[in-house]
Design an enzyme around this catalytic site. Structure first.
Site, PDB file in Angstrom:
ATOM      1  N   LYS A 173       0.866  -1.182   0.000  1.00  0.00           N
ATOM      2  CA  LYS A 173       0.000   0.000   0.000  1.00  0.00           C
ATOM      3  C   LYS A 173       0.906   1.237   0.000  1.00  0.00           C
ATOM      4  O   LYS A 173       1.453   1.628   1.031  1.00  0.00           O
ATOM      5  CB  LYS A 173      -0.899  -0.045   1.248  1.00  0.00           C
ATOM      6  CG  LYS A 173      -1.382   1.301   1.764  1.00  0.00           C
ATOM      7  CD  LYS A 173      -2.433   1.937   0.869  1.00  0.00           C
ATOM      8  CE  LYS A 173      -2.895   3.256   1.473  1.00  0.00           C
ATOM      9  NZ  LYS A 173      -2.093   4.412   0.991  1.00  0.00           N
ATOM     10  N   GLU A 246       8.382   2.182  11.667  1.00  0.00           N
ATOM     11  CA  GLU A 246       9.461   3.172  11.471  1.00  0.00           C
ATOM     12  C   GLU A 246       8.774   4.529  11.407  1.00  0.00           C
ATOM     13  O   GLU A 246       8.126   4.860  10.422  1.00  0.00           O
ATOM     14  CB  GLU A 246      10.210   2.906  10.158  1.00  0.00           C
ATOM     15  CG  GLU A 246      10.892   1.555  10.070  1.00  0.00           C
ATOM     16  CD  GLU A 246      12.126   1.452  10.938  1.00  0.00           C
ATOM     17  OE1 GLU A 246      12.633   2.494  11.400  1.00  0.00           O
ATOM     18  OE2 GLU A 246      12.570   0.317  11.171  1.00  0.00           O
ATOM     19  N   CYS A 280      12.868  11.404   7.388  1.00  0.00           N
ATOM     20  CA  CYS A 280      12.699  11.038   8.796  1.00  0.00           C
ATOM     21  C   CYS A 280      13.984  11.313   9.567  1.00  0.00           C
ATOM     22  O   CYS A 280      13.959  11.547  10.764  1.00  0.00           O
ATOM     23  CB  CYS A 280      12.306   9.581   8.910  1.00  0.00           C
ATOM     24  SG  CYS A 280      13.383   8.523   7.958  1.00  0.00           S
ATOM     25  N   GLU A 377       7.921  17.083  15.252  1.00  0.00           N
ATOM     26  CA  GLU A 377       8.401  16.877  13.883  1.00  0.00           C
ATOM     27  C   GLU A 377       7.618  17.789  12.939  1.00  0.00           C
ATOM     28  O   GLU A 377       6.396  17.719  12.882  1.00  0.00           O
ATOM     29  CB  GLU A 377       8.211  15.413  13.466  1.00  0.00           C
ATOM     30  CG  GLU A 377       8.856  15.119  12.128  1.00  0.00           C
ATOM     31  CD  GLU A 377       8.585  13.706  11.625  1.00  0.00           C
ATOM     32  OE1 GLU A 377       7.416  13.289  11.617  1.00  0.00           O
ATOM     33  OE2 GLU A 377       9.552  13.032  11.232  1.00  0.00           O
TER      34      GLU A 377
HETATM   35  P1  NAD Z   1       1.444   8.704   7.047  1.00  0.00           P
HETATM   36  O1  NAD Z   1       1.455   7.943   8.349  1.00  0.00           O
HETATM   37  O2  NAD Z   1       0.424   9.748   6.856  1.00  0.00           O
HETATM   38  O3  NAD Z   1       1.241   7.698   5.838  1.00  0.00           O
HETATM   39  C1  NAD Z   1       2.079   6.564   5.647  1.00  0.00           C
HETATM   40  C2  NAD Z   1       1.257   5.470   4.991  1.00  0.00           C
HETATM   41  O4  NAD Z   1       0.288   5.004   5.921  1.00  0.00           O
HETATM   42  C3  NAD Z   1       0.491   5.934   3.754  1.00  0.00           C
HETATM   43  O5  NAD Z   1       0.550   4.925   2.772  1.00  0.00           O
HETATM   44  C4  NAD Z   1      -0.921   6.109   4.303  1.00  0.00           C
HETATM   45  O6  NAD Z   1      -1.898   5.985   3.309  1.00  0.00           O
HETATM   46  C5  NAD Z   1      -0.986   4.969   5.305  1.00  0.00           C
HETATM   47  N1  NAD Z   1      -2.023   5.082   6.353  1.00  0.00           N
HETATM   48  C6  NAD Z   1      -2.689   6.184   6.770  1.00  0.00           C
HETATM   49  N2  NAD Z   1      -3.573   5.857   7.753  1.00  0.00           N
HETATM   50  C7  NAD Z   1      -3.429   4.533   7.982  1.00  0.00           C
HETATM   51  C8  NAD Z   1      -4.030   3.604   8.899  1.00  0.00           C
HETATM   52  N3  NAD Z   1      -4.944   3.973   9.767  1.00  0.00           N
HETATM   53  N4  NAD Z   1      -3.623   2.323   8.860  1.00  0.00           N
HETATM   54  C9  NAD Z   1      -2.655   1.921   8.010  1.00  0.00           C
HETATM   55  N5  NAD Z   1      -2.064   2.747   7.115  1.00  0.00           N
HETATM   56  C10 NAD Z   1      -2.440   4.034   7.099  1.00  0.00           C
HETATM   57  O7  NAD Z   1       2.916   9.276   6.852  1.00  0.00           O
HETATM   58  P2  NAD Z   1       3.449  10.186   5.668  1.00  0.00           P
HETATM   59  O8  NAD Z   1       2.963  11.573   5.858  1.00  0.00           O
HETATM   60  O9  NAD Z   1       3.187   9.517   4.348  1.00  0.00           O
HETATM   61  O10 NAD Z   1       5.016  10.135   5.908  1.00  0.00           O
HETATM   62  C11 NAD Z   1       5.717  11.057   6.691  1.00  0.00           C
HETATM   63  C12 NAD Z   1       6.116  10.423   8.001  1.00  0.00           C
HETATM   64  O11 NAD Z   1       6.877   9.250   7.755  1.00  0.00           O
HETATM   65  C13 NAD Z   1       6.994  11.307   8.857  1.00  0.00           C
HETATM   66  O12 NAD Z   1       6.559  11.256  10.185  1.00  0.00           O
HETATM   67  C14 NAD Z   1       8.366  10.666   8.733  1.00  0.00           C
HETATM   68  O13 NAD Z   1       9.236  10.909   9.808  1.00  0.00           O
HETATM   69  C15 NAD Z   1       8.004   9.230   8.612  1.00  0.00           C
HETATM   70  N6  NAD Z   1       9.082   8.462   8.021  1.00  0.00           N
HETATM   71  C16 NAD Z   1       9.778   7.615   8.833  1.00  0.00           C
HETATM   72  C17 NAD Z   1      10.841   6.881   8.329  1.00  0.00           C
HETATM   73  C18 NAD Z   1      11.607   5.932   9.209  1.00  0.00           C
HETATM   74  O14 NAD Z   1      12.213   5.018   8.682  1.00  0.00           O
HETATM   75  N7  NAD Z   1      11.610   6.104  10.531  1.00  0.00           N
HETATM   76  C19 NAD Z   1      11.175   7.012   6.979  1.00  0.00           C
HETATM   77  C20 NAD Z   1      10.446   7.894   6.183  1.00  0.00           C
HETATM   78  C21 NAD Z   1       9.389   8.607   6.716  1.00  0.00           C
END
Ligand code: NAD
Length: 486
Positions: A173, A246, A280, A377
């Site tokens: 996804k 993550e 991140c 963040e």
């Molecule tokens: P997000 O949590 O909004 O979305 C991530 C994914 O989760 C998307 O595909 C989204 O559609 C899905 N999603 C949303 N609601 C969900 C639910 N209830 N159940 C399951 N999946 C769901 O995050 P984002 O805005 O796409 O990404 C930014 C964030 O990602 C930042 O906080 C960043 O720090 C983090 N990030 C972390 C790492 C790491 O390795 N620690 C790496 C990259 C990004």
């Protein structure tokens, strides 16, 4: 504009859901591609296909599975420029970084292809005579891989390469901001020879697709990268299955009074404004020794003002757009929060002059660790300068957040460096380098609110996507009772 279906069973299929969404180019706000917003029925279908494909894929010897990944790596290499341009178009990062995004996927595929010839278990002596003991690795089953948009090629590869070499099948996804990158990724995987049904992709709202994947009992593991709130929801709702989380970061760079300030400046610019601060591991706090604070502050502002905002596709741009309107509003909001809290805005703080989601590289000084801009963040090109008296205060400040992904120290002193390595609460520590730049053969992940202890990449990636089976073979020909018989 190209209209896609869902990728299930090795082909694009027409979904049950009639709803669709469009991904945008964040530099121009122009549409890029149209994808289905899958409903529950679509997701359940994808899970059932992944489950049906599992027995055959998991029975293929791991070295043969590795060969498919190697072919995938070579296809990625062949298509690197085309894919990188789509990353820039859909995600916004400058082309140089988009090529790095694809390169990371190539590295992950090549590394994990090699794991097909290892997948090591271990042997151990039994406490009883004429008895052998060893472990083997086994696949887990259907994996849900849920990814963000900031590394639209690298992050799926970090998860999918170990998942596949271990013999699992996948429902992927991707983020709704970068579905075209994901579509090209799964198409290339199939060109490389992944059998139909082994990798399935469902697009759509996280709030609809996510919960079906997370709560379905046929999904045996969920590997998620994204924001903390979503990760916490997954942790509460996944039930008894393996999950990898993550999450976010608020990563510090410490600059000591003995540091090479020019080197530190390059590291701060790269860490804070690379990928427009949307990593991140982005450096969002710079903790500077009071003896060099004024000088560094001046150097940073001069350099930040010189960074050129612009479309990632243009060779003259240093900093691309933010991903979407919501991200732009979040950066704007945090600038007003910082000013209200009493931080000094030294440069930036405004949206760019272009029509896309651009935001100027922004430097706050006079930041106190209790301020929200220093704790939360932001995920934009905003960096906070914090003044400290000594190393102990620097480390205490660095650790005083809920996150713990990456941290860095600039110093020429070996004692400073080792104290920082020991005491910084983070999954990754850099010395005399910025907070970003992970390599695929080393573990990646964080402590505290950044995750649940799972690490990705390298051998840890294999641990995430395999089960360990312990085997005892008794060749004594009699009943031997562990802990009972002498
Ligand atoms: P997000 O949590 O909004 O979305 C991530 C994914 O989760 C998307 O595909 C989204 O559609 C899905 N999603 C949303 N609601 C969900 C639910 N209830 N159940 C399951 N999946 C769901 O995050 P984002 O805005 O796409 O990404 C930014 C964030 O990602 C930042 O906080 C960043 O720090 C983090 N990030 C972390 C790492 C790491 O390795 N620690 C790496 C990259 C990004």
């Amino acid at each position: 504009m190209k209209k896609f279906g869902l990728f299930i069973g090795g082909k694009w299929v027409v979904p049950d859901s009639k709803a669709r969404f469009i991904s945008l180019n964040p530099a121009t706000k122009k549409p890029v591609a149209s994808f289905p917003s899958a409903n529950e029925k679509d997701v359940l279908y994808a899970i059932s296909i992944a489950k049906a494909a599992f027995p055959k894929w998991s029975a293929i010897p791991a070295p043969k599975r590795g060969e498919v990944l190697l072919r995938f790596a070579s296809l990625l290499r062949k298509n690197k420029e085309r894919l990188a341009r789509v990353v820039t178009q859909e995600m916004g990062k400058v082309l140089l970084e988009a090529r790095g995004d694809v390169q990371e996927a190539i590295d992950a595929a090549e590394y994990m292809a090699g794991e097909g010839r290892r997948l090591f278990g271990y042997t151990a002596p039994s406490e009883l005579p004429n008895k052998a003991a060893f472990t083997v690795r086994e696949p887990i089953g259907v994996c849900a891989l849920i990814t963000p948009w900031n590394f639209p090629v690298a992050i799926p590869a970090w998860k999918m390469m170990p998942a596949l070499v271990c013999g699992n099948t996948v429902v992927f996804k991707p983020s709704s901001d970068t579905p075209l990158c994901a579509a090209m990724f799964v198409e290339l995987l199939h060109e490389a020879g992944i059998p139909g049904g082994v990798v399935n992709m469902v697009t759509g709202s996280g709030g609809i697709v996510g919960p079906v994947l997370v709560q379905n009992p046929d999904v045996r593991t969920v590997s998620f990268t994204g924001n903390r709130e979503t990760g916490e929801w997954i942790a509460k709702n996944a039930g008894v299955k393996k999950i990898g989380l993550e999450l976010g970061g608020k990563n510090p760079i410490i600059i000591m009074d003995d540091a090479d300030l020019h080197l530190a400046l390059e590291g701060v610019l790269w860490g804070a404004f690379g990928t427009t601060g949307q990593r991140c591991t982005a450096a969002s706090r710079v903790i500077v020794h009071e003896k060099v604070f004024a000088e560094f502050e001046k150097m940073l502002v001069v350099a930040a003002k010189k960074l050129r905002l612009g479309s990632g596709a243009s060779s003259s741009a240093d900093v691309g757009p933010l991903i979407n309107q919501k991200a732009l509003e979040k950066s704007q909001y945090f600038v007003s929060v910082g000013i209200k809290e009493g931080a000094r805005l030294l440069c930036g703080g405004k949206r760019g002059p272009h029509s896309g989601f651009f935001f100027e590289p922004t430097v706050f000084s006079g930041v106190a660790q209790k301020m929200r801009v220093a704790r939360e963040e932001i995920f934009g090109p905003i960096v906070c300068l914090i003044k400290v008296k000594n190393l102990a205060e620097a480390i205490k400040t660095a650790n005083d957040v809920d996150y713990g992904l990456s941290a860095s120290i600039y110093t020429k002193g070996i004692s400073n460096a080792f104290k920082a390595i020991e005491q910084l609460e983070s999954g990754i520590v850099y010395v005399n380098a910025s907070t970003i730049g992970a390599e695929v053969h080393l573990p990646f992940g964080g402590v505290k609110g950044t995750g649940n202890g799972v690490r990705e990449a390298g051998i840890e990636g294999i641990n995430e996507f395999s089960e360990t089976k312990t085997v005892y073979i008794d060749y004594s020909g009699k009943l031997q009772r562990a802990q009972i018989d002498d």
